[in-house]
Design a protein around this motif. Structure first.
Motif, mmCIF file in Angstrom:
data_model
loop_
_atom_site.group_PDB
_atom_site.id
_atom_site.type_symbol
_atom_site.label_atom_id
_atom_site.label_comp_id
_atom_site.label_asym_id
_atom_site.label_seq_id
_atom_site.Cartn_x
_atom_site.Cartn_y
_atom_site.Cartn_z
ATOM 1 N N GLU A 28 0.954 -1.139 0.128
ATOM 2 C CA GLU A 28 0.020 0.027 -0.134
ATOM 3 C C GLU A 28 0.873 1.186 -0.106
ATOM 4 O OE1 GLU A 28 -3.190 -0.367 -0.190
ATOM 5 O OE2 GLU A 28 -3.220 -2.536 -0.146
ATOM 6 N N SER A 29 0.134 2.262 0.055
ATOM 7 C CA SER A 29 0.747 3.712 0.079
ATOM 8 C C SER A 29 0.125 4.459 1.381
ATOM 9 C CB SER A 29 0.790 4.488 -1.243
ATOM 10 O OG SER A 29 -0.569 4.640 -1.596
ATOM 11 N N GLY A 30 0.792 5.816 1.559
ATOM 12 C CA GLY A 30 0.245 6.455 2.797
ATOM 13 C C GLY A 30 0.031 5.810 4.055
ATOM 14 N N LYS A 31 -1.028 6.079 4.765
ATOM 15 C CA LYS A 31 -1.420 5.458 5.957
ATOM 16 C C LYS A 31 -1.397 4.025 6.100
ATOM 17 C CE LYS A 31 -3.731 9.506 7.736
ATOM 18 N NZ LYS A 31 -5.134 10.086 8.358
ATOM 19 N N ASP A 32 -1.986 3.451 5.078
ATOM 20 C CA ASP A 32 -1.927 2.017 4.874
ATOM 21 C C ASP A 32 -0.579 1.329 4.855
ATOM 22 O OD1 ASP A 32 -4.804 2.226 4.949
ATOM 23 O OD2 ASP A 32 -5.043 1.852 2.877
ATOM 24 N N ALA A 33 0.240 1.924 4.082
ATOM 25 C CA ALA A 33 1.698 1.517 4.118
ATOM 26 C C ALA A 33 2.234 1.607 5.435
ATOM 27 C CB ALA A 33 2.372 2.428 2.831
ATOM 28 N N LYS A 34 2.029 2.648 6.255
ATOM 29 C CA LYS A 34 2.740 2.807 7.503
ATOM 30 C C LYS A 34 2.303 1.743 8.448
ATOM 31 C CE LYS A 34 4.118 6.544 10.321
ATOM 32 N NZ LYS A 34 4.106 7.922 10.541
ATOM 33 N N VAL A 35 1.136 1.284 8.335
ATOM 34 C CA VAL A 35 0.368 0.000 9.198
ATOM 35 C C VAL A 35 1.497 -1.161 8.740
ATOM 36 C CG1 VAL A 35 -1.502 -1.465 9.652
ATOM 37 C CG2 VAL A 35 -1.811 1.208 9.572
ATOM 38 N N GLN A 36 1.171 -1.052 7.526
ATOM 39 C CA GLN A 36 2.254 -2.323 7.081
ATOM 40 C C GLN A 36 3.566 -2.423 7.527
ATOM 41 O OE1 GLN A 36 1.515 -2.358 2.698
ATOM 42 N NE2 GLN A 36 -0.241 -4.070 2.952
ATOM 43 N N LEU A 37 4.189 -1.324 7.324
ATOM 44 C CA LEU A 37 5.673 -1.134 7.747
ATOM 45 C C LEU A 37 5.946 -1.386 9.150
ATOM 46 C CD1 LEU A 37 6.380 2.195 5.968
ATOM 47 C CD2 LEU A 37 7.642 -0.083 5.226
ATOM 48 N N TRP A 38 4.965 -0.855 9.960
ATOM 49 C CA TRP A 38 5.144 -1.221 11.569
ATOM 50 C C TRP A 38 4.760 -2.602 11.755
ATOM 51 C CZ3 TRP A 38 7.495 1.400 15.005
ATOM 52 C CH2 TRP A 38 7.550 3.099 14.808
ATOM 53 N N LYS A 39 3.874 -3.175 11.273
ATOM 54 C CA LYS A 39 3.845 -4.813 11.358
ATOM 55 C C LYS A 39 5.135 -5.413 10.958
ATOM 56 C CE LYS A 39 0.596 -8.388 10.242
ATOM 57 N NZ LYS A 39 -0.832 -9.018 9.392
ATOM 58 N N SER A 40 5.655 -5.151 9.543
ATOM 59 C CA SER A 40 6.777 -5.746 9.312
ATOM 60 C C SER A 40 8.018 -5.653 10.309
ATOM 61 C CB SER A 40 7.155 -5.411 7.820
ATOM 62 O OG SER A 40 6.150 -5.684 6.810
ATOM 63 N N LEU A 41 8.094 -4.264 10.921
ATOM 64 C CA LEU A 41 9.077 -4.079 11.768
ATOM 65 C C LEU A 41 8.924 -4.999 13.084
ATOM 66 C CD1 LEU A 41 11.590 -2.348 12.775
ATOM 67 C CD2 LEU A 41 9.925 -0.699 13.596
ATOM 68 N N GLU A 42 7.715 -5.121 13.500
ATOM 69 C CA GLU A 42 7.526 -5.891 14.620
ATOM 70 C C GLU A 42 7.984 -7.429 14.479
ATOM 71 O OE1 GLU A 42 3.201 -5.415 15.447
ATOM 72 O OE2 GLU A 42 3.419 -3.204 16.306
ATOM 73 N N GLN A 43 7.384 -7.704 13.393
ATOM 74 C CA GLN A 43 7.949 -9.245 12.695
ATOM 75 C C GLN A 43 9.227 -9.361 12.856
ATOM 76 O OE1 GLN A 43 6.311 -10.445 9.167
ATOM 77 N NE2 GLN A 43 5.845 -12.448 10.111
ATOM 78 N N LEU A 44 10.061 -8.412 12.264
ATOM 79 C CA LEU A 44 11.727 -8.526 12.044
ATOM 80 C C LEU A 44 12.089 -8.466 13.442
ATOM 81 C CD1 LEU A 44 14.206 -8.112 10.412
ATOM 82 C CD2 LEU A 44 13.954 -5.798 10.327
ATOM 83 N N ILE A 45 11.693 -7.419 14.251
ATOM 84 C CA ILE A 45 12.483 -7.410 15.581
ATOM 85 C C ILE A 45 11.981 -8.652 16.203
ATOM 86 C CG2 ILE A 45 12.561 -6.444 17.871
ATOM 87 C CD1 ILE A 45 13.631 -4.603 15.528
ATOM 88 N N GLY A 46 10.848 -9.281 16.218
ATOM 89 C CA GLY A 46 10.665 -10.575 16.927
ATOM 90 C C GLY A 46 11.349 -11.748 16.447
ATOM 91 N N TYR A 47 11.714 -11.828 14.990
ATOM 92 C CA TYR A 47 12.483 -12.819 14.416
ATOM 93 C C TYR A 47 14.038 -12.771 15.164
ATOM 94 C CZ TYR A 47 9.134 -14.425 10.952
ATOM 95 O OH TYR A 47 8.103 -15.166 10.265
#
Length: 702
Positions: free
Chosen positions: A502-521
């Motif tokens: 996505e782009s805009g706000k939806d992309a930000k949600v995806q980015l944070w979700k990916s970051l959480e997953q990355l830090i968790g891994y």
């Protein structure tokens, strides 16, 4: 030659084997007169040339004498030695050592841990081993429960089912772990359930399907199970399947123990069906680690036409990290549903592919077995001949259980039988002494005892302590290096065109979700790395203890060649409890890195993602270093403390053996016995040792 083999064994134990070392091993095997059974060519990845070629690798022979006879025969010989020497003065110590080894050999109890991702066919394979449809096939992976199939006993006859229900604290922690990205809601377990129900958390978009299903199961089953929380209950066997497969019940269950009488359990085997590699609960990684460390054997099941998922690879990587830390290779890898193959060529193609994957994940020379659980179970239920693939696996598996596992204890028992002969020969010498010689020998014996005692007391282990500290530092340095390399792959898995769309706000949600997953891994991998390092340090600590013990024996024998000591037995060292990395990290500190995202085109096509990756790691690296530094202090403190305690125990036991030796000799010299009785005992011991291909004479001292 044997010194070289000892050096090679040490490298293998410490997981520091280089290519040159493998060449040394090969040469040592060729030069040695000890028969070592090598793997067949096709088991090492070569093309199969015959219809009956098998993929499994035959375990290395640990003890030629032990392989030549059954454990029962060794037990029988130990008992004969005990009966031969028990009435002789001064032999009580050796009798006690032999009795302990005999009891250990007689204790035919084994724990076999069964691992595999959901839908790999773990339950089906377990049923094939059991020969009966005991374990139900769970329809979903959400209910990760430990199921143990135990041998029957007086307290729990056939069909007894004992269910351990999680306590409130465990359930609360489960919920908090699952919902940590939704809210930091506080309260007891019942309050958390009310919150989930009122706010419809079980359908929250931030939770994956697995977590949503788990919460729905808890809501559905709470009323029926609440009175049993934190307790155990016993149910009839016809309800066993319900507690395993019904999510509403199983989500509250810690473990289930089924006591079942069948051919497998009659051999003293407890089969543990562990939570899947893709279990909902991160807490189960602790359970998995304990079974990896302590289980007598590990069976890992994959499915014939399933590619290895991320959860599989994570778990197998951990097996690869720790495989060489164990005294025996106790891992067996199963390719289930091999009957789906059209021919042997297709089976070979699949098994070779799986083998390549295992090797890439760090599992050298895996023992791999293609089987059809469905076919094997049907054959056993119909009492027909077992198919060749399953028969081949079971032959290898039971050989390992009943021979290889007891080989180390058998070697130790044989050593003690040799000690019995040596001491009996010394007994004969003492009987032949005149009174003046006995008095002179008594004084010499006491002087030697004092000398050896001083040597034991003054033994300094500062060098070994430094080696342990260096080992921990070196291993954790490598962890940091591997993490920096692995971070690249983890970033690609979490930040890619399928996760950022996505782009805009939806992309930000995806980015944070990916970051959480990355830090968790990254946090998960660090925890697994620490556990693997711990097992390597424990292996090294036992190896250093054995070296110290053997050196003290050698020094003691140079002073008094009549001294005999038992073999060193590896200590059970406690692994430190490590916290999960980054649990309290504020992810907002990565906001600047995520703000580098403009749109998917520039992110993926113009390499913006590489800049973001570098920026995230730049901020994460100090946190990783801090986590490793904290745990380096923990490991150093724990393992040095255990080392000092182990050294104290070794010194104390050696001095006890020394005192026992002196007392035994004094008792021998003061006794009056017919020399023919001693000769008869020596002859009996000679015959027993000859059964183990050991030739002794009365001048044998060690």
């Amino acid at each position: 030659m044997y010194e070289k083999l000892d050096q090679l064994e040490k490298q293998l134990m410490l997981n520091e084997v280089e290519e040159a070392t493998w060449e040394q091993i090969k040469k040592a095997v060729e030069d040695s007169n000890v028969t070592i059974k090598m793997a067949e060519e096709n088991s090492l990845g070569f093309e199969s040339t015959g219809e009956n070629d098998k993929v499994g690798v035959v375990p290395t022979e640990l003890n030629k004498q032990h392989k030549a006879m059954t454990t029962e025969k060794i037990i029988d010989n130990v008992e004969k030695v005990i009966q031969t020497i028990k009435d002789s003065p001064g032999f009580q110590g050796i009798v006690e050592d032999l009795q302990r080894k005999k009891e250990k050999l007689e204790d035919q109890s084994y724990t076999i841990a069964l691992f595999g991702a959901f839908s790999a066919g773990k339950s089906s394979f377990a049923n094939a081993l059991l020969g009966e449809g005991v374990l139900p096939v769970s329809p979903n992976p959400t209910t990760a429960t430990v199921n143990r199939i135990n041998p029957v006993c007086e307290k729990y006859p056939h069909g007894s089912v004992v269910i351990t229900v999680k306590n409130e604290e465990t359930l609360k922690n489960d919920v908090k772990l699952i919902t940590k990205n939704v809210s930091s809601k506080e309260g007891d377990f019942q309050e958390l359930l009310e919150w989930i129900k009122q706010d419809n958390i079980q359908h929250h978009e931030k939770l994956g399907n697995l977590y949503q299903s788990y919460l729905r199961a808890m809501l559905a089953g709470y009323e029926d199970i609440k009175e049993y929380i934190g307790s155990t209950l016993t149910v009839p066997i016809n309800e066993f399947a319900t507690y395993v497969a019904d999510e509403a019940k199983a989500s509250f269950i810690e473990s289930i123990d089924l006591y079942y009488d069948c051919s497998l359990t009659q051999q003293g085997i407890t089969l543990v069906d562990t939570p899947g590699a893709d279990s909902v609960n991160a807490r189960h990684t602790n359970v998995a680690f304990d079974y990896i460390k302590y289980a007598d054997a590990i069976l890992y099941v994959t499915y014939y036409n399933h590619a290895l998922a991320r959860a599989d690879k994570d778990f197998l990587t951990q097996l690869g990290r720790v495989k060489d830390t164990f005294q025996l290779d106790k891992m067996f890898f199963i390719v289930n549903a091999a009957d789906l193959a059209e021919n042997q060529t297709e089976i070979n193609m699949v098994t070779n592919y799986v083998k390549e994957q295992l090797v890439q994940l760090g599992i050298r020379i895996p023992r791999l077995y293609p089987v059809s659980s469905k076919l094997a179970l049907r054959e056993k239920q119909n009492k027909s001949q077992l198919n060749e693939d399953m028969q081949f696996f079971e032959n290898e598996f039971y050989q390992f259980i009943h021979q290889d596992l007891s080989a180390l204890t058998a070697q130790s028992a044989i050593w003690d039988m040799k000690r019995a002969y040596t001491n009996m020969a010394h007994y004969k010498e003492s009987v032949n002494m005149d009174q003046q010689s006995k008095e002179s020998f008594r004084l010499q014996l006491q002087d030697k005892q004092k000398t050896v005692t001083k040597i034991i007391d003054k033994t300094d282990t500062t060098i070994q302590e430094d080696q342990l500290i260096q080992k921990i530092e070196k291993q954790l340095h490598y962890v940091l290096e591997r993490t920096s390399i692995q971070f690249h792959d983890l970033f690609k898995e979490t930040f890619n065109p399928t996760t950022i769309t996505e782009s805009g706000k939806d992309a930000k949600v995806q980015l944070w979700k990916s970051l959480e997953q990355l830090i968790g891994y990254v946090g998960h991998e660090l925890l697994q790395e620490l556990r693997a390092v711990s097992l390597r340090v424990e292996a090294m600590e036992n190896n250093l203890a054995k070296e110290m013990y053997d050196d003290l024996i050698k020094t003691s024998n140079s002073i008094d060649d009549t001294l005999t000591f038992p073999k060193y037995e590896a200590a059970d060292l406690a692994t430190p409890v490590f916290s999960i990395a980054f649990e309290s990290v504020d992810l907002q500190q990565f906001d600047k890195a995520l703000s580098m995202f403009k749109n998917t085109k520039t992110f993926f096509a113009q390499n913006e993602k590489e800049k973001m990756k570098d920026k995230i790691y730049e901020q994460l690296e100090p946190l990783i270093s801090s986590y490793l530094s904290e745990n380096k202090s923990l490991m150093t403190r724990d393992y040095l403390s255990q080392w000092k305690e182990l050294v104290t125990i070794i010194k104390r036991e050696m001095k006890e053996q020394l005192q026992q030796h002196t007392n035994s000799y004094l008792e021998m010299m003061s006794s009056h016995v017919n020399i023919e009785v001693i000769n008869q005992k020596l002859s009996t011991l000679t015959v027993i040792l000859t059964n183990h291909d050991i030739r002794m004479d009365e001048n044998e001292q060690k």
